[in-house]
Design an enzyme around this catalytic site. Structure first.
Site, PDB file in Angstrom:
ATOM      1  N   HIS A 134       6.717   3.080  12.250  1.00  0.00           N
ATOM      2  CA  HIS A 134       6.965   3.283  10.598  1.00  0.00           C
ATOM      3  C   HIS A 134       7.194   4.799  10.461  1.00  0.00           C
ATOM      4  CE1 HIS A 134       7.104   3.268   6.230  1.00  0.00           C
ATOM      5  NE2 HIS A 134       7.540   2.207   6.444  1.00  0.00           N
ATOM      6  N   ASP A 211      -2.203   1.610  12.770  1.00  0.00           N
ATOM      7  CA  ASP A 211      -1.426   1.153  11.437  1.00  0.00           C
ATOM      8  C   ASP A 211      -1.261  -0.230  11.062  1.00  0.00           C
ATOM      9  OD1 ASP A 211       0.317   0.668   9.594  1.00  0.00           O
ATOM     10  OD2 ASP A 211       1.835   2.002  10.361  1.00  0.00           O
ATOM     11  N   GLN A 214       1.163  -4.101   8.656  1.00  0.00           N
ATOM     12  CA  GLN A 214       1.931  -5.220   9.060  1.00  0.00           C
ATOM     13  C   GLN A 214       0.980  -6.329   9.265  1.00  0.00           C
ATOM     14  OE1 GLN A 214       4.905  -6.371   7.972  1.00  0.00           O
ATOM     15  NE2 GLN A 214       5.469  -4.324   7.270  1.00  0.00           N
ATOM     16  N   LYS A 237       0.927  -5.635   0.538  1.00  0.00           N
ATOM     17  CA  LYS A 237       1.507  -6.294   1.733  1.00  0.00           C
ATOM     18  C   LYS A 237       0.572  -7.384   1.918  1.00  0.00           C
ATOM     19  CE  LYS A 237       3.883  -2.557   3.927  1.00  0.00           C
ATOM     20  NZ  LYS A 237       5.327  -2.644   3.718  1.00  0.00           N
ATOM     21  N   CYS A 375      12.547   1.991   7.656  1.00  0.00           N
ATOM     22  CA  CYS A 375      11.812   3.465   7.747  1.00  0.00           C
ATOM     23  C   CYS A 375      11.277   3.405   9.173  1.00  0.00           C
ATOM     24  CB  CYS A 375      10.534   3.378   6.798  1.00  0.00           C
ATOM     25  SG  CYS A 375      11.093   3.154   5.104  1.00  0.00           S
TER      26      CYS A 375
HETATM   27  N1  PMP Z   1       3.362   1.286   8.557  1.00  0.00           N
HETATM   28  C1  PMP Z   1       4.004   0.059   8.565  1.00  0.00           C
HETATM   29  C2  PMP Z   1       4.148  -0.837   9.955  1.00  0.00           C
HETATM   30  C3  PMP Z   1       4.943  -0.506   7.531  1.00  0.00           C
HETATM   31  O1  PMP Z   1       5.418  -1.673   7.424  1.00  0.00           O
HETATM   32  C4  PMP Z   1       4.680   0.057   6.235  1.00  0.00           C
HETATM   33  C5  PMP Z   1       5.317  -0.353   4.918  1.00  0.00           C
HETATM   34  N2  PMP Z   1       6.763  -0.761   5.017  1.00  0.00           N
HETATM   35  C6  PMP Z   1       3.813   1.469   6.142  1.00  0.00           C
HETATM   36  C7  PMP Z   1       3.282   1.880   7.377  1.00  0.00           C
HETATM   37  C8  PMP Z   1       3.951   2.014   4.850  1.00  0.00           C
HETATM   38  O2  PMP Z   1       2.906   1.404   3.965  1.00  0.00           O
HETATM   39  P1  PMP Z   1       2.669   1.734   2.347  1.00  0.00           P
HETATM   40  O3  PMP Z   1       4.175   2.001   1.801  1.00  0.00           O
HETATM   41  O4  PMP Z   1       2.021   0.650   1.835  1.00  0.00           O
HETATM   42  O5  PMP Z   1       2.126   2.982   2.344  1.00  0.00           O
END
Ligand code: PMP
Length: 417
Positions: A134, A211, A214, A237, A375
């Site tokens: 991401h 990270d 997910q 999430k 993203c």
């Molecule tokens: N890392 C991953 C793998 C994600 O899927 C996301 C959210 N789509 C994020 C980071 C960012 O998370 P947040 O927007 O909750 O800070």
């Protein structure tokens, strides 16, 4: 009978209709059709008890934390710290002091990139990420590398979307300071071998950030078993409120890190000449936190633990297999991300329709999926597409909803053919 039909007979390890009844949002209609919510990788819906917890706390128990010495504030502080303990329990952290509340994964990664980077990364050092991250696990490291004159290295993936471990081993060296990869890719669903990744990074003397944005809603996480130095999560999430999430960090590592954001609550003593910082986690929690959201997060943690993450993973895997099957039967549709180990994320590309059009057409059938680059533009570049359509399932989804998805996709293709 087609093979996909036989899969519907897999018996979920819990009563899915009963679970669905816990989520008020799921019972609505969209464009006259029952809502089929399949954008769980973007954000999950909240069970009534999470919504109710925040409402009840705000109406009866709200007070600031860590400051007041009157009853409301002391009680709120106790509840706030109880949630820290719950989160530590969920991830099997050795101590609740290893859990730092942030606004979510993005802030947690920025915290580490800034703070660890400031103290321990110097010119010529290397940071390793993967090709399926991401942007939240890409841009903070790019910024750090630019600031310090360090270099960003990228683990490539094969055509299934799996990290090529032989290439990873070649990237590791005494220059590696940090390896930062996701546990589960949001764009492809790949579940990465994080224990092995961590072991190899530690052998090279590097620290490891995982990270977990997910993975935390779907898998049982044991940070001590993984042995990573940092692990991140996002409340929104994992069936909790938005605006709250956090960072697990090994205490010995956190202790050596300077503050990221400074101000109230993160100090031991302030004089005009000099400030002494508090120990972690307070050192990294400057300012008034998202108090009510933390309470909701605690309720969400209880909720998923009561269902059981093992059962959640088992059922979501059945949904993944079923969804893969019904989508694979559609001519002209390519699933992107076919790793042997996957979470319930189905990213796909249809030659004749742009993902944004797919999303609009599916919405007419009440189906909520995401279309775009998720993203994760470097991931899209790796697979030669600008965007995909992504359906991501949760334990409140049903096999029938995946049938509805496939039928709607077929209708969309027909319209464009
Ligand atoms: N890392 C991953 C793998 C994600 O899927 C996301 C959210 N789509 C994020 C980071 C960012 O998370 P947040 O927007 O909750 O800070």
């Amino acid at each position: 009978m087609p093979e996909s039909d036989t899969l519907t007979t897999v018996k979920p390890p819990f009563d899915v209709d009963k679970i669905r009844a816990d989520f008020p949002v799921l019972s609505q209609k969209v464009h006259g059709k029952p809502l089929v919510y399949l954008d769980n990788a973007a954000t999950t819906q909240k069970p009534r008890r999470v919504i109710e917890k925040v409402r009840q706390f705000d109406s009866e128990e709200y007070g600031t934390v860590r400051r007041g010495s009157y009853k409301l504030s002391e009680h709120a502080t106790q509840m706030f710290e109880d949630v820290r303990q719950k989160v530590a329990g969920l991830f099997n952290a050795a101590d609740k002091k290893e859990i730092i509340f942030t606004s979510g994964t993005t802030q947690a990664i920025n915290l580490v990139a800034y703070s660890f980077g400031k103290a321990f990364v110097k010119e010529g050092d290397e940071i390793i990420i993967s090709n399926i991250e991401h942007h939240a696990n890409t841009v903070p490291w790019q910024v750090l590398c630019e600031d310090k004159g360090a270099h960003l290295k990228v683990i490539p993936v094969n055509d299934r979307g799996e990290l090529i471990m032989e290439e990873y081993k070649k990237l590791l060296s005494s220059k590696t300071r940090m390896v930062s990869v996701n546990h589960v890719s949001n764009a492809l669903g790949t579940v990465n071998p994080i224990k092995e990744i961590t072991r190899l990074a530690h052998e090279a003397g590097a620290k490891v950030l995982i990270d977990g944005a997910q993975s935390t809603p779907h898998l049982k996480i044991d940070v001590q078993d993984i042995d990573c130095d940092f692990y991140t999560f996002s409340g929104h999430k994992m069936y909790g409120p938005s605006g709250v999430g956090g960072l697990y960090g090994k205490y010995d590592v956190l202790k050596e890190m300077p503050p990221y954001v400074t101000g109230g609550d993160m100090i031991r003593q302030v004089t005009i000449e000099k400030t002494l910082y508090a120990d972690p986690p307070a050192r990294f929690e400057a300012g008034t936190p998202a108090i009510s959201q933390v309470m909701g997060l605690g309720e969400a943690v209880d909720y998923i633990q009561e269902i059981g993450l093992d059962k959640i993973a088992e059922y979501e895997h059945a949904l993944l297999e079923y969804g893969t099957r019904v989508l694979s039967e559609i001519d002209g549709l390519n699933i992107i991300g076919t790793a042997a180990h996957k979470a319930s994320i189905l990213s796909f590309h249809i030659d004749v329709i742009h993902p944004h059009d797919v999303v609009t057409l599916l919405d007419q059938d009440g189906i909520a999926v995401r279309g775009g680059h998720h993203c994760a533009q470097p991931t899209m570049q790796r697979f030669g597409v600008s965007a995909t359509t992504r359906a991501s399932a949760s334990f409140y989804n049903k096999f029938e909803e995946l049938d509805a998805l496939a039928a709607s996709v077929r209708r969309a293709i027909k319209l464009f053919s």
